[in-house]
Design an enzyme around this catalytic site. Structure first.
Site, mmCIF file in Angstrom:
data_model
loop_
_atom_site.group_PDB
_atom_site.id
_atom_site.type_symbol
_atom_site.label_atom_id
_atom_site.label_comp_id
_atom_site.label_asym_id
_atom_site.label_seq_id
_atom_site.Cartn_x
_atom_site.Cartn_y
_atom_site.Cartn_z
ATOM 1 N N PHE A 135 0.820 -1.220 0.000
ATOM 2 C CA PHE A 135 0.000 0.000 0.000
ATOM 3 C C PHE A 135 0.848 1.261 0.000
ATOM 4 C CE2 PHE A 135 -2.992 -3.103 1.940
ATOM 5 C CZ PHE A 135 -4.028 -2.973 1.025
ATOM 6 N N CYS A 249 -0.406 2.498 -10.572
ATOM 7 C CA CYS A 249 -1.431 1.647 -9.944
ATOM 8 C C CYS A 249 -2.873 2.006 -10.245
ATOM 9 C CB CYS A 249 -1.238 1.665 -8.427
ATOM 10 S SG CYS A 249 0.238 0.823 -7.914
HETATM 11 C C1 UDX Z 1 -1.001 4.662 -4.954
HETATM 12 C C2 UDX Z 1 -1.635 4.354 -3.592
HETATM 13 O O1 UDX Z 1 -1.763 5.575 -2.860
HETATM 14 C C3 UDX Z 1 -0.785 3.345 -2.839
HETATM 15 O O2 UDX Z 1 -1.436 2.989 -1.625
HETATM 16 C C4 UDX Z 1 -0.587 2.097 -3.691
HETATM 17 O O3 UDX Z 1 0.270 1.197 -3.047
HETATM 18 C C5 UDX Z 1 0.005 2.486 -5.053
HETATM 19 O O4 UDX Z 1 -0.819 3.459 -5.688
HETATM 20 P P1 UDX Z 1 1.012 6.173 -5.830
HETATM 21 O O5 UDX Z 1 0.551 5.791 -7.193
HETATM 22 O O6 UDX Z 1 2.460 6.088 -5.512
HETATM 23 O O7 UDX Z 1 0.254 5.297 -4.727
HETATM 24 O O8 UDX Z 1 0.586 7.698 -5.593
HETATM 25 P P2 UDX Z 1 -0.623 8.469 -4.918
HETATM 26 O O9 UDX Z 1 -0.077 9.355 -3.864
HETATM 27 O O10 UDX Z 1 -1.738 7.600 -4.513
HETATM 28 O O11 UDX Z 1 -1.104 9.420 -6.115
HETATM 29 C C6 UDX Z 1 -1.644 8.886 -7.317
HETATM 30 C C7 UDX Z 1 -2.020 10.006 -8.241
HETATM 31 O O12 UDX Z 1 -3.145 10.744 -7.747
HETATM 32 C C8 UDX Z 1 -0.914 11.043 -8.454
HETATM 33 O O13 UDX Z 1 -0.863 11.444 -9.794
HETATM 34 C C9 UDX Z 1 -1.355 12.190 -7.568
HETATM 35 O O14 UDX Z 1 -0.826 13.428 -7.985
HETATM 36 C C10 UDX Z 1 -2.861 12.123 -7.742
HETATM 37 N N1 UDX Z 1 -3.605 12.738 -6.622
HETATM 38 C C11 UDX Z 1 -3.514 12.221 -5.363
HETATM 39 C C12 UDX Z 1 -4.420 13.828 -6.878
HETATM 40 O O15 UDX Z 1 -4.505 14.310 -8.008
HETATM 41 N N2 UDX Z 1 -5.123 14.379 -5.833
HETATM 42 C C13 UDX Z 1 -5.060 13.886 -4.579
HETATM 43 O O16 UDX Z 1 -5.739 14.437 -3.687
HETATM 44 C C14 UDX Z 1 -4.217 12.776 -4.336
#
Ligand code: UDX
Length: 447
Positions: A135, A249
């Site tokens: 996660f 992911c």
């Molecule tokens: C995600 C999950 O959070 C993690 O638990 C899992 O293991 C893998 O996938 P990650 O892909 O590393 O992690 O990044 P995350 O912080 O979740 O952000 C994903 C995307 O959503 C990014 O492009 C981020 O900029 C975007 N995002 C996130 C938003 O646009 N707004 C938000 O409020 C949060």
């Protein structure tokens, strides 16, 4: 010092293992460098001796790539388990003593069952297959690892399955409080990972959908997110409107879930989750439309500084980054795009853009230049477009930057990280996601 565990990381890729054994690690992740350098050669080893690694291990974590299938049945939605199956066959052919085999890669549900069949079909010993989804998020992976909200372990409910679960739980219990270690049946664990990512992505798509309503109505998406998020039943995290989510992911796992629903005959459930991806695509397109309409309905031949190429800050990862699609569209519109990202490698950007545009590199280079700083990217630009929320973009000298830009100078803040009031005082025309529209911005067409 006494080490309780030794971790041997094995990979068939010689250059990748060489990089892990060098001073330049193959990925950027805050805090990783320090841990690797402190433990490497003591209880952390990187090696290409895959078979020896399998023979020596009691517990084998399989963390191979499971991308979305590109061809064949389920193409574009189902997970490609080729690497997983190859890893399982290798484990089966080499292992001589009982092993606990742990699924770390995100996999479709029922994978553990299939893998168990492969292992036992070809193997000489007993295998217990556990699901232990990851996660942690990029950029905060080391702190997430140290202090996880929960660790999830799924296993078979028979005696040997229960013992394997307990064994893995004991490993985590060295630094994770027992009450945060959840054990479930193997399918619940596999499904939980897909659902967790789908829910997180759903929140981002929900707030991004709200951002479009805000722009049309004069509401402010940050104010709405704050008001909504203070309801403890909803919570404040993952409500940051953006140019669209990316990463390895979210999209992959949602499509995986969609495929699962379709194959179970749950068409309406599949459609429900699929709309999260549709909304995300729409948000990227909306941002590009704002740039085009803002710049008086054409960007052809205009220079646009694209700040940020990674899918979020504090990582050099570009997988599914919104920047790729933004750039592809701007190339389609024949704009001249100058990209700056503090961490992403040039080769990666060329690879992403040639794949996305289906043009060869020299053709892409007619439209795209890579720059060493935001200042360089902004030279002679009509507009700045912020696609990644890197901290350094907040503290640039925007007064100086504007001196070198074409007037009127535009800022399109796809992450809402800049001080929009201050930029307007400097003379910029500013568009920000889900914020009341700048009266000077051309809004002749609704986005
Ligand atoms: C995600 C999950 O959070 C993690 O638990 C899992 O293991 C893998 O996938 P990650 O892909 O590393 O992690 O990044 P995350 O912080 O979740 O952000 C994903 C995307 O959503 C990014 O492009 C981020 O900029 C975007 N995002 C996130 C938003 O646009 N707004 C938000 O409020 C949060």
């Amino acid at each position: 010092m006494l080490f309780l565990f030794a971790l041997k990381i094995v990979d068939i890729s010689v250059p990748r293992i060489a990089a892990w054994n060098s001073d330049e690690l193959p990925i950027y992740e805050p805090g990783l460098d320090k841990v690797v350098k402190a433990c490497r050669g003591k209880n952390l080893f990187f090696s290409t001796e895959v078979d020896q690694g399998i023979r020596d291990a009691d517990i084998i974590f399989v963390a191979v790539n499971t991308p979305t299938k590109k061809v064949g049945m389920g193409a574009g939605r189902a997970a490609d388990l080729t690497y997983w199956e190859l890893a399982a066959r290798r484990i089966a052919s080499v292992a001589e003593t009982p092993k606990v085999v742990v699924e770390k890669s995100t996999v479709p549900i029922k994978t553990a069952e299939a893998i168990s069949a492969v292992l036992h079909g070809a193997g000489k010993t007993r295998f217990d297959v556990l699901s232990n989804p990851e996660f942690l998020a990029e950029g905060t992976a080391m702190t997430d690892l140290d202090n996880p909200d929960r660790v999830l372990i799924g296993g078979n409910m028979n005696e040997s399955g229960k013992a394997a679960v307990a064994r893995l739980a004991d490993v985590y219990a060295h630094w994770v409080p027992r009450e945060r270690i959840l054990t479930t049946n193997v399918w619940s664990s596999e499904l939980s990972k897909l659902v967790a990512n789908s829910f997180l992505a759903q929140r981002v798509s929900s707030i991004n959908a709200v951002s479009a309503i805000c722009e049309a109505s004069g509401a402010d998406v940050d104010e709405v997110a704050r008001a909504v998020g203070m309801d403890s039943r909803i919570g404040s995290k993952f409500l940051k409107a953006s140019v669209g989510f990316g990463g390895s992911c979210f999209q992959k796992d949602i499509l995986n879930l969609v495929y699962l629903c379709q194959s179970m005959g749950l068409a309406d459930v599949a459609e429900y989750f699929h709309s999260v991806v549709t909304m995300n695509d729409r948000q990227k397109e909306r941002f590009v439309s704002r740039i085009i309409h803002g710049l008086f309905n054409t960007v052809t031949g205009k220079r646009i500084a694209l700040l940020g190429f990674a899918f979020k800050k504090d990582t050099g990862d570009t997988r599914e980054s919104a920047s790729i699609e933004i750039c592809r569209r701007l190339i389609e519109e024949r704009a001249s795009v100058c990209i700056y990202d503090p961490k992403v490698e040039a080769d990666q950007i060329w690879m992403d853009l040639t794949a996305a545009t289906k043009l060869d590199k020299t053709e892409v280079q007619k439209y795209v230049t890579l720059c060493d700083s935001a200042y360089e990217a902004a030279l002679g630009a009509h507009a700045l477009a912020i696609a990644t929320e890197w901290d350094e973009f907040k503290t640039l000298d925007y007064d100086k930057i504007q001196e070198d830009m074409v007037k009127p100078s535009f800022v399109f803040d796809g992450r809402n990280v800049l001080d929009h009031g201050a930029l307007r005082e400097l003379g910029y025309i500013v568009y920000a996601i889900g914020k009341p529209l700048d009266p000077k911005l051309n809004t002749s067409i609704n986005c």
